[in-house]
Motif scaffolding. Sequence first.
Motif, PDB file in Angstrom:
ATOM      1  N   SER A  10       0.825  -1.210   0.000  1.00 32.90           N
ATOM      2  CA  SER A  10       0.000   0.000   0.000  1.00 32.90           C
ATOM      3  C   SER A  10       0.860   1.261   0.000  1.00 32.90           C
ATOM      4  O   SER A  10       0.343   2.372   0.024  1.00 32.90           O
ATOM      5  N   GLY A  11       2.182   1.094  -0.019  1.00 31.47           N
ATOM      6  CA  GLY A  11       3.083   2.237  -0.024  1.00 31.47           C
ATOM      7  C   GLY A  11       3.241   2.845  -1.403  1.00 31.47           C
ATOM      8  O   GLY A  11       2.655   2.389  -2.389  1.00 31.47           O
ATOM      9  N   LEU A  72       8.956  -4.990   0.403  1.00 29.08           N
ATOM     10  CA  LEU A  72       9.152  -3.537   0.353  1.00 29.08           C
ATOM     11  C   LEU A  72       8.972  -2.882   1.715  1.00 29.08           C
ATOM     12  O   LEU A  72       9.386  -1.735   1.913  1.00 29.08           O
ATOM     13  N   ALA A  73       8.336  -3.543   2.653  1.00 33.85           N
ATOM     14  CA  ALA A  73       8.022  -2.922   3.941  1.00 33.85           C
ATOM     15  C   ALA A  73       9.302  -2.663   4.737  1.00 33.85           C
ATOM     16  O   ALA A  73      10.189  -3.513   4.821  1.00 33.85           O
ATOM     17  N   ALA A  74       9.387  -1.475   5.331  1.00 37.46           N
ATOM     18  CA  ALA A  74      10.528  -1.089   6.163  1.00 37.46           C
ATOM     19  C   ALA A  74      10.135   0.159   6.937  1.00 37.46           C
ATOM     20  O   ALA A  74       9.162   0.841   6.588  1.00 37.46           O
ATOM     21  N   GLU A  75      10.891   0.465   7.980  1.00 39.00           N
ATOM     22  CA  GLU A  75      10.680   1.715   8.702  1.00 39.00           C
ATOM     23  C   GLU A  75      11.344   2.835   7.897  1.00 39.00           C
ATOM     24  O   GLU A  75      12.540   2.799   7.627  1.00 39.00           O
ATOM     25  N   THR A  76      10.567   3.832   7.491  1.00 42.83           N
ATOM     26  CA  THR A  76      11.093   4.915   6.658  1.00 42.83           C
ATOM     27  C   THR A  76      11.245   6.232   7.389  1.00 42.83           C
ATOM     28  O   THR A  76      11.756   7.193   6.813  1.00 42.83           O
ATOM     29  N   ARG A 167      17.479   4.751  -6.033  1.00 44.19           N
ATOM     30  CA  ARG A 167      17.962   5.907  -5.273  1.00 44.19           C
ATOM     31  C   ARG A 167      16.983   7.054  -5.430  1.00 44.19           C
ATOM     32  O   ARG A 167      16.626   7.432  -6.537  1.00 44.19           O
ATOM     33  N   PHE A 168      16.518   7.631  -4.302  1.00 35.59           N
ATOM     34  CA  PHE A 168      15.633   8.810  -4.296  1.00 35.59           C
ATOM     35  C   PHE A 168      14.445   8.575  -5.229  1.00 35.59           C
ATOM     36  O   PHE A 168      14.353   9.140  -6.312  1.00 35.59           O
ATOM     37  N   VAL A 169      13.534   7.718  -4.803  1.00 35.79           N
ATOM     38  CA  VAL A 169      12.387   7.360  -5.645  1.00 35.79           C
ATOM     39  C   VAL A 169      11.372   8.501  -5.636  1.00 35.79           C
ATOM     40  O   VAL A 169      10.911   8.936  -4.593  1.00 35.79           O
ATOM     41  N   TRP A 170      11.046   8.973  -6.838  1.00 36.99           N
ATOM     42  CA  TRP A 170      10.163  10.121  -6.986  1.00 36.99           C
ATOM     43  C   TRP A 170       9.067   9.810  -7.994  1.00 36.99           C
ATOM     44  O   TRP A 170       9.069   8.783  -8.650  1.00 36.99           O
ATOM     45  N   GLY A 171       8.101  10.718  -8.073  1.00 40.15           N
ATOM     46  CA  GLY A 171       6.971  10.542  -8.975  1.00 40.15           C
ATOM     47  C   GLY A 171       5.702  11.001  -8.290  1.00 40.15           C
ATOM     48  O   GLY A 171       5.729  11.510  -7.160  1.00 40.15           O
ATOM     49  N   PRO A 172       4.550  10.860  -8.943  1.00 35.37           N
ATOM     50  CA  PRO A 172       3.287  11.306  -8.350  1.00 35.37           C
ATOM     51  C   PRO A 172       3.024  10.649  -7.001  1.00 35.37           C
ATOM     52  O   PRO A 172       3.029   9.438  -6.876  1.00 35.37           O
ATOM     53  N   GLY A 173       2.833  11.467  -5.970  1.00 38.12           N
ATOM     54  CA  GLY A 173       2.541  10.954  -4.646  1.00 38.12           C
ATOM     55  C   GLY A 173       3.749  10.513  -3.857  1.00 38.12           C
ATOM     56  O   GLY A 173       3.605   9.863  -2.817  1.00 38.12           O
ATOM     57  N   SER A 174       4.959  10.886  -4.292  1.00 34.95           N
ATOM     58  CA  SER A 174       6.175  10.472  -3.587  1.00 34.95           C
ATOM     59  C   SER A 174       6.166  10.968  -2.144  1.00 34.95           C
ATOM     60  O   SER A 174       6.101  12.166  -1.884  1.00 34.95           O
ATOM     61  N   ALA A 309      -3.969  13.578  -7.282  1.00 39.14           N
ATOM     62  CA  ALA A 309      -3.647  12.167  -7.009  1.00 39.14           C
ATOM     63  C   ALA A 309      -3.327  11.966  -5.534  1.00 39.14           C
ATOM     64  O   ALA A 309      -2.633  12.766  -4.926  1.00 39.14           O
ATOM     65  N   PRO A 310      -3.849  10.896  -4.920  1.00 39.88           N
ATOM     66  CA  PRO A 310      -3.575  10.624  -3.515  1.00 39.88           C
ATOM     67  C   PRO A 310      -2.169  10.111  -3.305  1.00 39.88           C
ATOM     68  O   PRO A 310      -1.571   9.526  -4.188  1.00 39.88           O
ATOM     69  N   SER A 311      -1.659  10.310  -2.100  1.00 38.49           N
ATOM     70  CA  SER A 311      -0.358   9.769  -1.726  1.00 38.49           C
ATOM     71  C   SER A 311      -0.533   8.355  -1.209  1.00 38.49           C
ATOM     72  O   SER A 311      -1.602   7.980  -0.726  1.00 38.49           O
ATOM     73  N   GLY A 312       0.535   7.556  -1.265  1.00 37.13           N
ATOM     74  CA  GLY A 312       0.497   6.196  -0.741  1.00 37.13           C
ATOM     75  C   GLY A 312       0.994   6.143   0.687  1.00 37.13           C
ATOM     76  O   GLY A 312       1.739   7.002   1.138  1.00 37.13           O
ATOM     77  N   ASP A 313       0.549   5.114   1.411  1.00 40.25           N
ATOM     78  CA  ASP A 313       1.125   4.824   2.713  1.00 40.25           C
ATOM     79  C   ASP A 313       2.533   4.271   2.477  1.00 40.25           C
ATOM     80  O   ASP A 313       2.963   4.086   1.360  1.00 40.25           O
ATOM     81  N   GLU A 314       3.238   3.935   3.551  1.00 47.28           N
ATOM     82  CA  GLU A 314       4.568   3.375   3.377  1.00 47.28           C
ATOM     83  C   GLU A 314       4.697   1.936   3.830  1.00 47.28           C
ATOM     84  O   GLU A 314       5.771   1.378   3.823  1.00 47.28           O
TER      85      GLU A 314
END
Length: 315
Positions: A10-11, A72-76, A167-174, A309-314
């Motif tokens: 869901s991130g 993909l799950a981790a403490e961010t 590295r430094f993942v970007w895009g809509p809802g980053s 656009a909505p943001s994602g959880d992490e």
Amino acid sequence: MAQVFVTGGSGFIGQVLVRRLVGEGHTVRALVRSERSAAAVRALGAVPVHGDLTAPDGWREELAGGEAVFHLAAETDITADRERHDEVTVRGTTAVVEAARQAGVSRFVHCGSEAALLAGDPLIDADESASLRPDSEAAYCATKAVAEKTVLEASAPGFATVSVRPRFVWGPGSILVEGLVAAARAGQFAWIDGGRHTTDVTYVDNAVEGLMRGWQHGCSGNAYFVTDQHRVVLREFLQRQFDTYGVSGPIPETDARTAAHDVPVPARWFLGQPCTLRTDKAVAELGYRPLISHTDGIDAVAKSLTRGAPSGDEA
């Protein structure tokens, strides 16, 4: 088509990955902690599996018959204490690796990070021969290193493990970019030493392309850097993001000495040092190529803000 299991589905990166997997006809089950996360992955066509990352007894059976696990799950939260990072990133990764192995899953793909190599010095044209730094003073970096080490050392006949490092993942809802935007709006962001150093970045669809190719072609026990293959000057890149998000007013500057007192590690390393990575290995072994150009990525961010656009959880 395959049955796959995703943690962190869901991130920000996870939602793009799940969307692609479902779009290609795969059956996707995604571990979730909340009903909000469940609704997010359900809307993408995946089956939500409620459970605690570190308690696989509650969801291990959902891996049975699966071909791959994407972890993909981790403490961010870089401000979280070491105990929190250990609990989520280290113990969580160990739990998922063991659950996948016990369930007979044949492929395990970990979403890693160049942060696992950071311990104070910049990365310049770094490749996968650079050492992991579990000794880093930054809890986020140290635990990412420990987690990746756990994944790669689990490689065994019948259980192929790889780590893909965007590295430094970007895009809509980053989540990352939106956090920096919020800091800039609140007057809590400054360019460190002008912010004019060179860095690599990875558009979210390109990160997912790397994960998919890691699954399909990765050599077990190996890590791979994936980027946009379009290096940017951090200040120019972020200023373009700030402008797109409508951040007004000039951004202040600070020097590295002042930042050492005011900016927490690893944010100081992330924002104050060059970071350039080689993708030769991913190109040669995975057949990796970025799917989205830098220009098209910038346009996609602008269009997403117009649409709201909505943001994602992490997680």
